[in-house]
Design a protein around this motif. Structure first.
Motif, PDB file in Angstrom:
ATOM      1  N   CYS B 181       0.846  -1.197   0.000  1.00  0.00           N
ATOM      2  CA  CYS B 181       0.000   0.000   0.000  1.00  0.00           C
ATOM      3  C   CYS B 181       0.886   1.254   0.000  1.00  0.00           C
ATOM      4  O   CYS B 181       0.678   2.177  -0.792  1.00  0.00           O
ATOM      5  N   TYR B 182       1.891   1.246   0.869  1.00  0.00           N
ATOM      6  CA  TYR B 182       2.799   2.397   0.922  1.00  0.00           C
ATOM      7  C   TYR B 182       3.612   2.511  -0.367  1.00  0.00           C
ATOM      8  O   TYR B 182       3.731   3.601  -0.952  1.00  0.00           O
ATOM      9  N   ALA B 183       4.137   1.373  -0.836  1.00  0.00           N
ATOM     10  CA  ALA B 183       4.996   1.409  -2.025  1.00  0.00           C
ATOM     11  C   ALA B 183       4.232   1.929  -3.247  1.00  0.00           C
ATOM     12  O   ALA B 183       4.737   2.773  -3.994  1.00  0.00           O
ATOM     13  N   LEU B 184       3.016   1.458  -3.444  1.00  0.00           N
ATOM     14  CA  LEU B 184       2.264   1.904  -4.626  1.00  0.00           C
ATOM     15  C   LEU B 184       1.749   3.330  -4.457  1.00  0.00           C
ATOM     16  O   LEU B 184       1.641   4.070  -5.439  1.00  0.00           O
ATOM     17  N   THR B 185       1.443   3.727  -3.232  1.00  0.00           N
ATOM     18  CA  THR B 185       1.048   5.127  -3.008  1.00  0.00           C
ATOM     19  C   THR B 185       2.209   6.051  -3.386  1.00  0.00           C
ATOM     20  O   THR B 185       2.002   7.098  -4.019  1.00  0.00           O
ATOM     21  N   MET B 186       3.414   5.661  -3.025  1.00  0.00           N
ATOM     22  CA  MET B 186       4.587   6.477  -3.367  1.00  0.00           C
ATOM     23  C   MET B 186       4.863   6.417  -4.880  1.00  0.00           C
ATOM     24  O   MET B 186       5.178   7.426  -5.506  1.00  0.00           O
ATOM     25  N   HIS B 187       4.721   5.221  -5.455  1.00  0.00           N
ATOM     26  CA  HIS B 187       4.982   5.047  -6.880  1.00  0.00           C
ATOM     27  C   HIS B 187       4.042   5.907  -7.719  1.00  0.00           C
ATOM     28  O   HIS B 187       4.422   6.404  -8.785  1.00  0.00           O
ATOM     29  N   TYR B 188       2.814   6.068  -7.234  1.00  0.00           N
ATOM     30  CA  TYR B 188       1.794   6.771  -8.026  1.00  0.00           C
ATOM     31  C   TYR B 188       1.412   8.128  -7.428  1.00  0.00           C
ATOM     32  O   TYR B 188       0.253   8.529  -7.495  1.00  0.00           O
ATOM     33  N   GLN B 189       2.359   8.833  -6.843  1.00  0.00           N
ATOM     34  CA  GLN B 189       2.059  10.152  -6.281  1.00  0.00           C
ATOM     35  C   GLN B 189       1.468  11.100  -7.327  1.00  0.00           C
ATOM     36  O   GLN B 189       0.556  11.880  -7.040  1.00  0.00           O
ATOM     37  N   ASP B 190       1.983  11.054  -8.539  1.00  0.00           N
ATOM     38  CA  ASP B 190       1.467  11.937  -9.592  1.00  0.00           C
ATOM     39  C   ASP B 190      -0.020  11.653  -9.841  1.00  0.00           C
ATOM     40  O   ASP B 190      -0.836  12.566  -9.954  1.00  0.00           O
ATOM     41  N   GLU B 191      -0.369  10.370  -9.897  1.00  0.00           N
ATOM     42  CA  GLU B 191      -1.759   9.991 -10.164  1.00  0.00           C
ATOM     43  C   GLU B 191      -2.674  10.329  -8.983  1.00  0.00           C
ATOM     44  O   GLU B 191      -3.869  10.545  -9.165  1.00  0.00           O
ATOM     45  N   VAL B 192      -2.111  10.343  -7.763  1.00  0.00           N
ATOM     46  CA  VAL B 192      -2.914  10.720  -6.597  1.00  0.00           C
ATOM     47  C   VAL B 192      -3.248  12.214  -6.645  1.00  0.00           C
ATOM     48  O   VAL B 192      -4.361  12.624  -6.343  1.00  0.00           O
ATOM     49  N   HIS B 193      -2.278  13.013  -7.042  1.00  0.00           N
ATOM     50  CA  HIS B 193      -2.442  14.464  -6.890  1.00  0.00           C
ATOM     51  C   HIS B 193      -2.950  15.185  -8.133  1.00  0.00           C
ATOM     52  O   HIS B 193      -3.410  16.316  -8.042  1.00  0.00           O
ATOM     53  N   ARG B 194      -2.785  14.566  -9.310  1.00  0.00           N
ATOM     54  CA  ARG B 194      -3.128  15.283 -10.545  1.00  0.00           C
ATOM     55  C   ARG B 194      -4.098  14.460 -11.377  1.00  0.00           C
ATOM     56  O   ARG B 194      -3.705  13.507 -12.038  1.00  0.00           O
ATOM     57  N   PRO B 195      -5.379  14.821 -11.313  1.00  0.00           N
ATOM     58  CA  PRO B 195      -6.418  13.996 -11.944  1.00  0.00           C
ATOM     59  C   PRO B 195      -6.193  13.832 -13.436  1.00  0.00           C
ATOM     60  O   PRO B 195      -6.047  14.810 -14.163  1.00  0.00           O
ATOM     61  N   ALA B 196      -6.145  12.592 -13.905  1.00  0.00           N
ATOM     62  CA  ALA B 196      -5.958  12.335 -15.332  1.00  0.00           C
ATOM     63  C   ALA B 196      -6.862  11.198 -15.797  1.00  0.00           C
ATOM     64  O   ALA B 196      -6.732  10.722 -16.906  1.00  0.00           O
ATOM     65  N   PHE B 197      -7.773  10.757 -14.921  1.00  0.00           N
ATOM     66  CA  PHE B 197      -8.595   9.584 -15.222  1.00  0.00           C
ATOM     67  C   PHE B 197     -10.006  10.010 -15.616  1.00  0.00           C
ATOM     68  O   PHE B 197     -10.435  11.122 -15.326  1.00  0.00           O
ATOM     69  N   PRO B 198     -10.775   9.063 -16.220  1.00  0.00           N
ATOM     70  CA  PRO B 198     -12.192   9.352 -16.461  1.00  0.00           C
ATOM     71  C   PRO B 198     -12.962   9.622 -15.164  1.00  0.00           C
ATOM     72  O   PRO B 198     -13.895  10.405 -15.138  1.00  0.00           O
ATOM     73  N   TYR B 199     -12.556   8.921 -14.088  1.00  0.00           N
ATOM     74  CA  TYR B 199     -13.253   9.086 -12.814  1.00  0.00           C
ATOM     75  C   TYR B 199     -12.310   8.576 -11.734  1.00  0.00           C
ATOM     76  O   TYR B 199     -11.169   8.232 -11.992  1.00  0.00           O
ATOM     77  N   LYS B 200     -12.828   8.480 -10.497  1.00  0.00           N
ATOM     78  CA  LYS B 200     -11.973   8.022  -9.409  1.00  0.00           C
ATOM     79  C   LYS B 200     -11.502   6.585  -9.641  1.00  0.00           C
ATOM     80  O   LYS B 200     -12.162   5.802 -10.322  1.00  0.00           O
ATOM     81  N   PHE B 201     -10.355   6.235  -9.030  1.00  0.00           N
ATOM     82  CA  PHE B 201      -9.844   4.863  -9.076  1.00  0.00           C
ATOM     83  C   PHE B 201      -9.279   4.531  -7.704  1.00  0.00           C
ATOM     84  O   PHE B 201      -8.504   5.303  -7.143  1.00  0.00           O
ATOM     85  N   LYS B 202      -9.704   3.394  -7.158  1.00  0.00           N
ATOM     86  CA  LYS B 202      -9.268   3.038  -5.797  1.00  0.00           C
ATOM     87  C   LYS B 202      -8.541   1.699  -5.783  1.00  0.00           C
ATOM     88  O   LYS B 202      -9.000   0.749  -6.397  1.00  0.00           O
ATOM     89  N   PHE B 203      -7.425   1.672  -5.037  1.00  0.00           N
ATOM     90  CA  PHE B 203      -6.775   0.392  -4.694  1.00  0.00           C
ATOM     91  C   PHE B 203      -7.136   0.081  -3.245  1.00  0.00           C
ATOM     92  O   PHE B 203      -7.051   0.978  -2.405  1.00  0.00           O
ATOM     93  N   LYS B 204      -7.466  -1.161  -2.953  1.00  0.00           N
ATOM     94  CA  LYS B 204      -7.551  -1.575  -1.557  1.00  0.00           C
ATOM     95  C   LYS B 204      -6.896  -2.950  -1.412  1.00  0.00           C
ATOM     96  O   LYS B 204      -7.039  -3.805  -2.272  1.00  0.00           O
ATOM     97  N   PHE B 205      -6.185  -3.087  -0.291  1.00  0.00           N
ATOM     98  CA  PHE B 205      -5.394  -4.293  -0.056  1.00  0.00           C
ATOM     99  C   PHE B 205      -5.873  -5.004   1.210  1.00  0.00           C
ATOM    100  O   PHE B 205      -5.729  -4.474   2.305  1.00  0.00           O
ATOM    101  N   SER B 206      -6.451  -6.183   1.039  1.00  0.00           N
ATOM    102  CA  SER B 206      -6.866  -7.000   2.175  1.00  0.00           C
ATOM    103  C   SER B 206      -5.971  -8.228   2.242  1.00  0.00           C
ATOM    104  O   SER B 206      -5.700  -8.854   1.216  1.00  0.00           O
ATOM    105  N   GLY B 207      -5.579  -8.598   3.450  1.00  0.00           N
ATOM    106  CA  GLY B 207      -4.632  -9.702   3.607  1.00  0.00           C
ATOM    107  C   GLY B 207      -5.245 -11.081   3.421  1.00  0.00           C
ATOM    108  O   GLY B 207      -4.534 -12.051   3.189  1.00  0.00           O
ATOM    109  N   CYS B 208      -6.578 -11.190   3.551  1.00  0.00           N
ATOM    110  CA  CYS B 208      -7.225 -12.488   3.370  1.00  0.00           C
ATOM    111  C   CYS B 208      -8.659 -12.258   2.930  1.00  0.00           C
ATOM    112  O   CYS B 208      -9.123 -11.129   2.826  1.00  0.00           O
ATOM    113  N   ALA B 209      -9.388 -13.373   2.724  1.00  0.00           N
ATOM    114  CA  ALA B 209     -10.748 -13.282   2.182  1.00  0.00           C
ATOM    115  C   ALA B 209     -11.766 -12.743   3.185  1.00  0.00           C
ATOM    116  O   ALA B 209     -12.900 -12.474   2.822  1.00  0.00           O
TER     117      ALA B 209
END
Lengths: 379, 426
Positions: B181-209
């Motif tokens: 979660c931390y690594a991808l948040t850092m990797h995609y800082q540009d995408e977090v701060h500067r809207p370039a998508f058709p709409y919102k996009f969310k990542f969520k990370f769960s450790g199990c089902a």
């Protein structure tokens, strides 16, 4: 030096991301991360995690209104400094957790929490009603059909005994979203409290030209009820939109796109209740919440109609469901027709889907159960 | 001194659950605008309608998200909430905090804002609730320079990714949710701060089902921990459960009158695939039939554990109902390694396949799940460069309307109608 409005870009730092999580965890968590052996809920609201090393971590979970002040947070910091080596965390359901590495510290922590009045109730573990995930409502949102913090407070007051105990067949997850945008994502909750509108948008012709991209407002309607139109404002013809009210499903998406189309209304707005959703893949696949009560009026400050019906559903479920059965699994086992009968909830046409993919929910079998709803045919 | 009478809100100071009204009143002692929050909210309680205006575009220079504009529609009566913008601060993975950091954040918010917060917002950010436009840049300056922290996402961008607490305090987590979660948040800082998508996009990370962060219900890209070998089993511990020496479901039902633990009724009969049985006093599992739902592991955490070869299932396209109806995320990648050893490159590859396609074909304000519905799962699977497998569907289609491609049909689609007529009189 600080921010200089004359040179706004000078010295600016961006794209730092969140604070690294590695600085934020208590020593016992850091030392045992990835090496936990097992856990137990030793009392309602108190978790014990045991590491392969034999280390123990006691966690005390407390409820929180989510809308909290910096004074409240500072008080939690005082508690964490006194008992938890200066660390704490929050859960995905807005609870807070304090962790201590021994039973003695945990006992002192619990005593401290209990000494602070009603601010820090302990619970929210296991087969309980835990904290209600919710949205902003009237305290901060521009599109709500109801308040959020108020109804949540009322429901949690009413169900308080279930927060601090573990007597239910399974966990019951309640969520509230104050409009159909569902920032609270109540579409997969055991019990969902959902703010809904019932009047089509008004059109503020005097303002629409300045604040609204008309094609976006037209395109925003999933049912094509918003059409381009012309009207006269102050003797001048302007382009605007019109709404075919018969087609409107009151989703409010047009208002999201166009501030000149407000639809909130004191009489029109209220609360729908949905039940039987779940997120977990445990036993059965994730389920959507289903609409069982189309409308309850907004009755601030205590929303008695809402609290009454939720308690009723919860108590019938508590008595009738099997161990481990979530509300949705129980309703499916006994059948939805029995659910309505047992919970004494009148079934209306509003619970029959007539939107897209509606057919998936219709009853295409000759198998059903006789309930009070079939009396007209059988008696 | 209270600035407004709040008889209705005062009713919400009663009852055992902590009262946000009492808390607002406490904060009002140092932050006068809290009286106006209470005053305006009391007016909403009386009028049964919100008193916040629609929108208002505010932000900090260079970012297209992180601040949500909000203005009172009764600014004369409630000047303290005339501007009442939301500031989203990216939360640390797993939502652990040091009190040092929390106190710094509270001092910062006490200086620039209303003193009210949400721990946390729906997406996961820490929310500062209510500040004036002119305070935004100085707040952001101090947040970045002094606290070395940053805003989260809002609008049509990558929303602040979030995760369950994962391996940090859970024996079931099948990968390090916090780290990815931390690594991808850092990797995609540009995408977090500067809207370039058709709409919102969310990542969520769960450790199990069990999915404690509701990834399958609330995220466009849900990474849900799983394993591909056998459930680890400790037969001695199974016997302890059967003897009643260990509490079932880790004690989650302690206050209910459920009788003695019955492994047949509570574990074996509830297994959705019926892949468990007792042989003498040993518990047996046919792991080839297991769908890894977590029930048996939840009930007997000291006896059963996820397997050793761990990774994640990736499901794509969840969203709340607006507009076409709610969607759960659809299974696309049955199993992927999730490891910092390759800097999560395989996961990043999947994400970028989605984005490249969705940014091309997605309509304005269309979540990727809706794009997949509109264009079709078969097309999306080819976008993801995965072969279709039975696991992608709950059941095969029941209608025969197949979109055959020309190259799939021998001889193609070009035919000579005159040739046809020579053999088939009209």
């Amino acid at each position: 030096m600080g921010y200089d409005p004359k040179n706004p870009m000078e010295g600016r730092i961006t794209d730092l991301g969140p604070h690294p999580y590695t600085d934020m965890m208590p020593p016992v968590i850091m030392a045992n991360k990835g090496k936990w052996d097992y856990h137990e809920i030793v009392a309602p609201g108190v978790l014990l995690h045991v590491g392969d090393s034999g280390d123990t971590c006691y966690t005390v979970r407390i409820g929180s209104p989510r809308l909290i002040s910096i004074e409240h947070v500072r008080e939690m910091c005082d508690i964490a400094d006194a008992h938890c080596e200066g660390f704490m965390r929050f859960t995905t359901r807005n609870n807070a957790e304090f962790m201590a590495d021994s039973k003695e510290k945990c006992d002192a922590l619990i005593e401290d929490l209990k000494s602070r009045g009603t601010k820090f109730p302990i619970g929210g573990t296991g087969a309980c009603v835990t904290n209600i995930v919710h949205t902003q409502g009237w305290v901060h949102c521009h599109t709500p059909a109801t308040d959020a913090s108020g109804p949540v407070k009322c429901v949690m007051d009413d169900l308080f005994e279930y927060f601090g105990s573990m007597s239910l067949p399974a966990q019951v997850r309640i969520a509230l979203a104050c409009c159909l945008n569902m920032c609270g994502a109540v579409h997969a909750s055991d019990i969902a409290i959902l703010g809904i509108h019932r009047k089509p948008p008004m059109i503020d012709h005097k303002r629409i030209t300045g604040v609204c991209e008309l094609p976006l407002a037209v395109a925003s309607c999933p049912l094509g009820a918003v059409k381009p139109a012309k009207t006269e404002v102050d003797g001048k013809e302007i382009k605007t939109v019109k709404v075919n009210a018969e087609r409107c499903m009151f989703c409010g998406n047009c208002y999201t796109m166009c501030p000149a189309m407000p639809l909130a209304d004191p009489e029109g707005d209220g609360i729908a209740i949905l039940v039987g959703g779940k997120v977990s893949n445990r036993i059965s696949a994730p389920k959507f919440s289903k609409l069982i009560i189309p409308f309850l009026p907004n009755t601030p400050p205590r929303w008695p109609e809402v609290t009454e019906v939720i308690r009723r559903i919860l108590e019938v479920y508590a008595k009738d469901a099997r161990k481990y059965e979530r509300i949705g699994e129980w309703a499916e086992r006994i059948s939805w027709e029995k659910f309505f009968e047992k919970c004494d909830i009148p079934f209306t046409d509003k619970s029959i889907d007539d939107y897209r993919l509606a057919y998936d929910t219709w009853h295409t079998t000759a198998q059903f159960k006789y309930t009070n709803a079939t009396d007209a045919y059988t008696k | 001194m209270p600035k407004h009478d709040t008889p209705m809100l005062d009713e919400l100071e009663k009852g055992p659950w902590p009262s946000f009204v009492s808390d607002l009143k406490r904060q009002a002692e140092t932050h006068d605008e809290c009286w106006d929050i209470l005053g305006q909210m009391e007016m909403s309680y009386r009028d049964k309608i919100t008193h916040w205006k629609h929108g208002g575009i505010v932000g900090v220079f260079g970012y297209g998200g992180g601040i949500v504009g909000r203005y009172s529609d009764m600014p004369k009566e409630f000047p303290g909430v005339e501007h009442f913008h939301t500031v989203r601060v990216a939360q640390p993975s797993g939502m652990y905090y040091s009190t040092k950091n929390l106190r710094d954040l509270m001092d910062l918010w006490g200086k620039y804002g209303s003193g009210m917060t949400n721990f946390h917002g729906s997406t996961g950010d820490l929310i500062f609730l209510g500040c004036r436009t002119e305070a935004l840049e100085p707040l952001f300056w101090d947040l970045t320079h002094d606290l070395k922290q940053d805003l989260g996402g809002s609008g049509s961008n990558l929303r602040t990714p979030s995760c369950c607490l994962g391996e940090s305090r859970c024996e079931w987590s099948c990968y390090d949710t916090q780290d990815i979660c931390y690594a991808l948040t850092m990797h995609y800082q540009d995408e977090v701060h500067r809207p370039a998508f058709p709409y919102k996009f969310k990542f969520k990370f769960s450790g199990c089902a069990n999915d404690c962060v509701a990834a399958i219900a609330r995220s466009d890209f849900a990474v849900i921990g799983t394993w591909k070998d056998d459930i680890q089993m400790d037969q001695a511990a199974v016997k302890e459960y059967m003897a009643g020496n260990y509490p079932s479901n880790a004690g989650a039902h302690a206050d209910g009158d459920w009788g003695a633990f019955d492994i047949q009724k509570e574990v074996i009969d509830l297994c959705p695939t019926e892949c468990m049985w007792m042989e003498g006093d040993e518990l047996k599992i046919d792991n080839s039939e297991c769908t890894r739902c977590m029930h048996c592991i939840n009930v007997m955490p000291r006896a059963l554990r996820p397997g050793k070869e761990k990774g994640a299932t990736i499901c794509i396209g969840a969203k709340a109902p607006i507009l076409d109806g709610a969607q759960f995320a659809t299974l696309v990648i049955p199993f992927a390694k999730v490891s910092k050893d390759n800097n999560y490159e395989n996961i990043i590859d999947y994400i970028e396949l989605i984005w490249d396609w969705w940014m091309e074909v997605g309509k304005n304000r269309e979540r990727v799940g809706e794009t997949i519905q509109r264009i079709g799962l078969p097309t999306f699977l080819s976008v993801m460069e995965v072969d279709p497998i039975p696991q992608h569907v709950r059941e095969p289609r029941s209608n025969p309307y197949i979109f055959w491609k020309e190259e799939e049909v021998p001889g193609g689609w070009e035919r000579d109608v005159d040739e046809f007529r020579r053999k088939h009189a009209a």
